[in-house]
Write a protein that holds these residues in place. Structure first.
Motif, PDB file in Angstrom:
ATOM      1  N   GLN A 218       0.807  -1.216   0.000  1.00 32.61           N
ATOM      2  CA  GLN A 218       0.000   0.000   0.000  1.00 32.61           C
ATOM      3  C   GLN A 218       0.845   1.274   0.000  1.00 32.61           C
ATOM      4  O   GLN A 218       0.351   2.353  -0.334  1.00 32.61           O
ATOM      5  N   LEU A 219       2.137   1.166   0.328  1.00 29.42           N
ATOM      6  CA  LEU A 219       3.000   2.347   0.366  1.00 29.42           C
ATOM      7  C   LEU A 219       3.726   2.623  -0.949  1.00 29.42           C
ATOM      8  O   LEU A 219       4.375   3.660  -1.076  1.00 29.42           O
TER       9      LEU A 219
ATOM     10  N   ASN B 165       3.190   6.247  -1.356  1.00 25.18           N
ATOM     11  CA  ASN B 165       1.846   6.608  -0.926  1.00 25.18           C
ATOM     12  C   ASN B 165       1.730   6.627   0.593  1.00 25.18           C
ATOM     13  O   ASN B 165       2.292   5.772   1.272  1.00 25.18           O
ATOM     14  N   TYR B 166       0.958   7.602   1.071  1.00 24.30           N
ATOM     15  CA  TYR B 166       0.640   7.647   2.495  1.00 24.30           C
ATOM     16  C   TYR B 166      -0.761   8.215   2.638  1.00 24.30           C
ATOM     17  O   TYR B 166      -1.008   9.376   2.252  1.00 24.30           O
ATOM     18  N   LEU B 167      -1.669   7.400   3.130  1.00 23.46           N
ATOM     19  CA  LEU B 167      -3.072   7.784   3.233  1.00 23.46           C
ATOM     20  C   LEU B 167      -3.571   8.249   1.862  1.00 23.46           C
ATOM     21  O   LEU B 167      -3.482   7.512   0.898  1.00 23.46           O
TER      22      LEU B 167
ATOM     23  N   LEU C 114       3.656  10.824  -3.512  1.00 19.77           N
ATOM     24  CA  LEU C 114       4.753  11.553  -4.138  1.00 19.77           C
ATOM     25  C   LEU C 114       5.320  10.659  -5.229  1.00 19.77           C
ATOM     26  O   LEU C 114       5.738   9.525  -4.958  1.00 19.77           O
ATOM     27  N   GLY C 115       5.333  11.162  -6.468  1.00 22.07           N
ATOM     28  CA  GLY C 115       5.729  10.312  -7.577  1.00 22.07           C
ATOM     29  C   GLY C 115       6.751  10.938  -8.490  1.00 22.07           C
ATOM     30  O   GLY C 115       6.944  12.159  -8.511  1.00 22.07           O
TER      31      GLY C 115
ATOM     32  N   SER D 227       5.631  14.721  -9.030  1.00 18.34           N
ATOM     33  CA  SER D 227       4.248  15.100  -8.749  1.00 18.34           C
ATOM     34  C   SER D 227       3.860  14.816  -7.311  1.00 18.34           C
ATOM     35  O   SER D 227       4.335  13.852  -6.696  1.00 18.34           O
ATOM     36  N   VAL D 228       3.006  15.675  -6.808  1.00 18.92           N
ATOM     37  CA  VAL D 228       2.322  15.446  -5.541  1.00 18.92           C
ATOM     38  C   VAL D 228       0.848  15.264  -5.883  1.00 18.92           C
ATOM     39  O   VAL D 228       0.250  16.123  -6.542  1.00 18.92           O
ATOM     40  N   SER D 229       0.280  14.142  -5.472  1.00 16.98           N
ATOM     41  CA  SER D 229      -1.102  13.823  -5.810  1.00 16.98           C
ATOM     42  C   SER D 229      -1.925  13.657  -4.534  1.00 16.98           C
ATOM     43  O   SER D 229      -1.431  13.149  -3.528  1.00 16.98           O
TER      44      SER D 229
END
Length: 211
Positions: A109-110, A159-161, A165-166, A197-199
């Protein structure tokens, strides 16, 4: 037509799988055009901002579609076409509406890996130069470039919650020049870029199975 396909993928995703969502994304981009007759090209700093939708159709795999406004381009120096001996500094700005579609793999999930294809539509083009001696006949305009771009991309995100950050790499299959002038200035040029990117996932319906 591609916009309709993207809208369909996003809006109809609730009918398939257990989880789908909509979010926003954006960040800086560093791009080049990789012309065969340019040897001293520098990356141009731009940006991208847009929306995305994803649908999980298994525990680890999902389909994602994006629509983004993306500023690409390049910087380089070269002799003018009249070979006057005075080097010219060029900066190209190419602004696209880009529609990428990707298949994502999420082993945990991270972390997420993704790859896919994109189609881009040239919205605006601007060429700037620094030289008192170059002929104005050398200036390319939007009509000298192809209106549509097509290529591939792959990326990695942490990913976090609801936030991720990609970093993504994109590369065009299609060439930019659409005229003899453009071919002489930027022969066989193809877009490429690295995007950070920040999503943020704004809306989500359903949940994936826990991993």
């Amino acid at each position: 037509m591609r916009i309709l396909i993207l809208v369909y993928l996003i809006t109809s995703s609730s009918a398939f799988g257990q989880s789908w969502g909509l979010g926003i994304t954006g960040g800086p981009a560093w791009s080049r055009i990789n012309a065969s007759n340019i040897t001293n090209e520098e990356s141009r700093t731009g940006y991208h901002i847009g929306l995305y939708g994803n649908k999980h159709f298994s525990q680890k795999f999902s389909l994602q579609g994006n629509i983004s406004y993306t500023a690409l381009g390049t910087k380089y120096e070269r002799l003018p076409l009249n070979n006057s001996g005075n080097r010219v500094k060029w900066e190209y700005e190419l602004n696209y509406l880009i529609l990428p579609v990707s298949l994502n793999y999420q082993p945990h999930q991270l972390i997420t890996f993704g790859a896919g294809v994109y189609s881009g539509f040239l919205l605006a083009f601007n060429a700037r130069r620094e030289s008192r001696f170059a002929s104005t006949l050398e200036n390319p305009d939007r009509s000298n470039l192809r209106a549509q771009d097509f290529g591939y991309h792959f990326y990695l995100s942490l990913n976090y919650l609801n936030t991720s950050l990609g970093i993504k790499y994109i590369r065009a299959f299609s060439e930019l020049p659409n005229s003899q002038l453009a071919e002489r200035l930027i022969s066989q040029a193809r877009n490429s870029a690295i995007q950070v990117s920040v999503s943020y996932l704004v809306f989500q319906k359903g949940r994936k199975d826990k991993q």
